[in-house]
Design a protein around this motif. Structure first.
Motif, PDB file in Angstrom:
ATOM      1  N   HIS A   8       0.832  -1.211   0.000  1.00 24.22           N
ATOM      2  CA  HIS A   8       0.000   0.000   0.000  1.00 24.22           C
ATOM      3  C   HIS A   8       0.861   1.254   0.000  1.00 24.22           C
ATOM      4  CE1 HIS A   8      -3.701  -2.112   0.320  1.00 24.22           C
ATOM      5  NE2 HIS A   8      -3.448  -2.614   1.510  1.00 24.22           N
ATOM      6  N   ALA A   9       1.937   1.216   0.784  1.00 26.90           N
ATOM      7  CA  ALA A   9       2.829   2.377   0.848  1.00 26.90           C
ATOM      8  C   ALA A   9       3.479   2.618  -0.513  1.00 26.90           C
ATOM      9  CB  ALA A   9       3.897   2.159   1.919  1.00 26.90           C
ATOM     10  N   ALA A  10       3.906   1.548  -1.157  1.00 20.82           N
ATOM     11  CA  ALA A  10       4.558   1.689  -2.460  1.00 20.82           C
ATOM     12  C   ALA A  10       3.614   2.364  -3.456  1.00 20.82           C
ATOM     13  CB  ALA A  10       4.990   0.320  -2.994  1.00 20.82           C
ATOM     14  N   LYS A  11       2.352   1.934  -3.425  1.00 18.28           N
ATOM     15  CA  LYS A  11       1.366   2.497  -4.336  1.00 18.28           C
ATOM     16  C   LYS A  11       1.145   3.982  -4.075  1.00 18.28           C
ATOM     17  CE  LYS A  11      -2.783   0.329  -5.767  1.00 18.28           C
ATOM     18  NZ  LYS A  11      -3.683  -0.820  -5.685  1.00 18.28           N
ATOM     19  N   ALA A  12       0.984   4.316  -2.800  1.00 17.01           N
ATOM     20  CA  ALA A  12       0.740   5.712  -2.419  1.00 17.01           C
ATOM     21  C   ALA A  12       1.950   6.583  -2.767  1.00 17.01           C
ATOM     22  CB  ALA A  12       0.425   5.799  -0.930  1.00 17.01           C
ATOM     23  N   LEU A  17       4.916  10.558  -6.328  1.00 11.09           N
ATOM     24  CA  LEU A  17       6.080  10.871  -7.161  1.00 11.09           C
ATOM     25  C   LEU A  17       5.671  11.282  -8.572  1.00 11.09           C
ATOM     26  CD1 LEU A  17       8.541   8.083  -6.012  1.00 11.09           C
ATOM     27  CD2 LEU A  17       8.809  10.536  -5.647  1.00 11.09           C
ATOM     28  N   GLU A  18       4.440  10.970  -8.947  1.00  9.34           N
ATOM     29  CA  GLU A  18       3.962  11.358 -10.275  1.00  9.34           C
ATOM     30  C   GLU A  18       3.496  12.808 -10.313  1.00  9.34           C
ATOM     31  OE1 GLU A  18       0.999   8.411 -11.077  1.00  9.34           O
ATOM     32  OE2 GLU A  18       2.508   6.818 -11.243  1.00  9.34           O
ATOM     33  N   MET A  26      13.128  12.879  -4.443  1.00 10.33           N
ATOM     34  CA  MET A  26      12.936  11.567  -3.855  1.00 10.33           C
ATOM     35  C   MET A  26      12.393  11.763  -2.449  1.00 10.33           C
ATOM     36  SD  MET A  26      16.419   9.577  -4.808  1.00 10.33           S
ATOM     37  CE  MET A  26      17.499  10.867  -5.310  1.00 10.33           C
ATOM     38  N   PHE A  27      11.946  10.675  -1.859  1.00 11.10           N
ATOM     39  CA  PHE A  27      11.485  10.765  -0.487  1.00 11.10           C
ATOM     40  C   PHE A  27      12.642  10.643   0.482  1.00 11.10           C
ATOM     41  CE2 PHE A  27       7.430   9.633  -2.447  1.00 11.10           C
ATOM     42  CZ  PHE A  27       6.634  10.606  -1.855  1.00 11.10           C
ATOM     43  N   ARG A  28      12.689  11.588   1.404  1.00 12.29           N
ATOM     44  CA  ARG A  28      13.650  11.505   2.498  1.00 12.29           C
ATOM     45  C   ARG A  28      12.910  10.962   3.718  1.00 12.29           C
ATOM     46  NH1 ARG A  28      18.260  13.759   4.195  1.00 12.29           N
ATOM     47  NH2 ARG A  28      18.446  15.189   2.436  1.00 12.29           N
TER      48      ARG A  28
END
Length: 101
Positions: A8-12, A17-18, A26-28
């Motif tokens: 779920h986290a990957a999807k969100a 990122l789009e 990137m996410f820190r």
């Protein structure tokens, strides 16, 4: 250093990122506060500096971590839809974190 994220986290995160403002960023993962035996973490969009290491998670998302902060090794990022939408970022190697209801 490593980061694991649930499905779920990957999807969100992919969705975020789009967005236009995420271009080139990137996410820190960073520590917001430390309570006794565990730390609290959060995510923000950022670009790496020379104090950072860029880590590939197990789901094709790169994360920026401060390479001098041992609290950031072995981060586990989870996102839940139920019972409510919430992010849970923990470090299982750094003491346990209990849910307070």
């Amino acid at each position: 250093m490593k980061v694991k994220i649930n499905r779920h986290a990957a999807k969100a995160l992919h969705k975020m990122l789009e967005q236009e403002e995420a271009q080139g960023k990137m996410f820190r993962v960073y520590v917001t506060s430390i309570h006794g035996d565990h730390a609290h973490y959060d995510l923000m969009l950022d670009t790496p500096t020379e104090n950072d290491v860029v880590v590939k998670s197990d789901r094709e998302i790169d994360f920026i971590l401060d390479k001098n902060d041992e609290n950031l090794d072995s981060i586990w990022i989870q996102y839940f839809h139920l019972p409510k939408e919430e992010w849970l970022i923990t470090n299982p190697t750094k003491g346990s974190h209990h849910h307070h209801h």
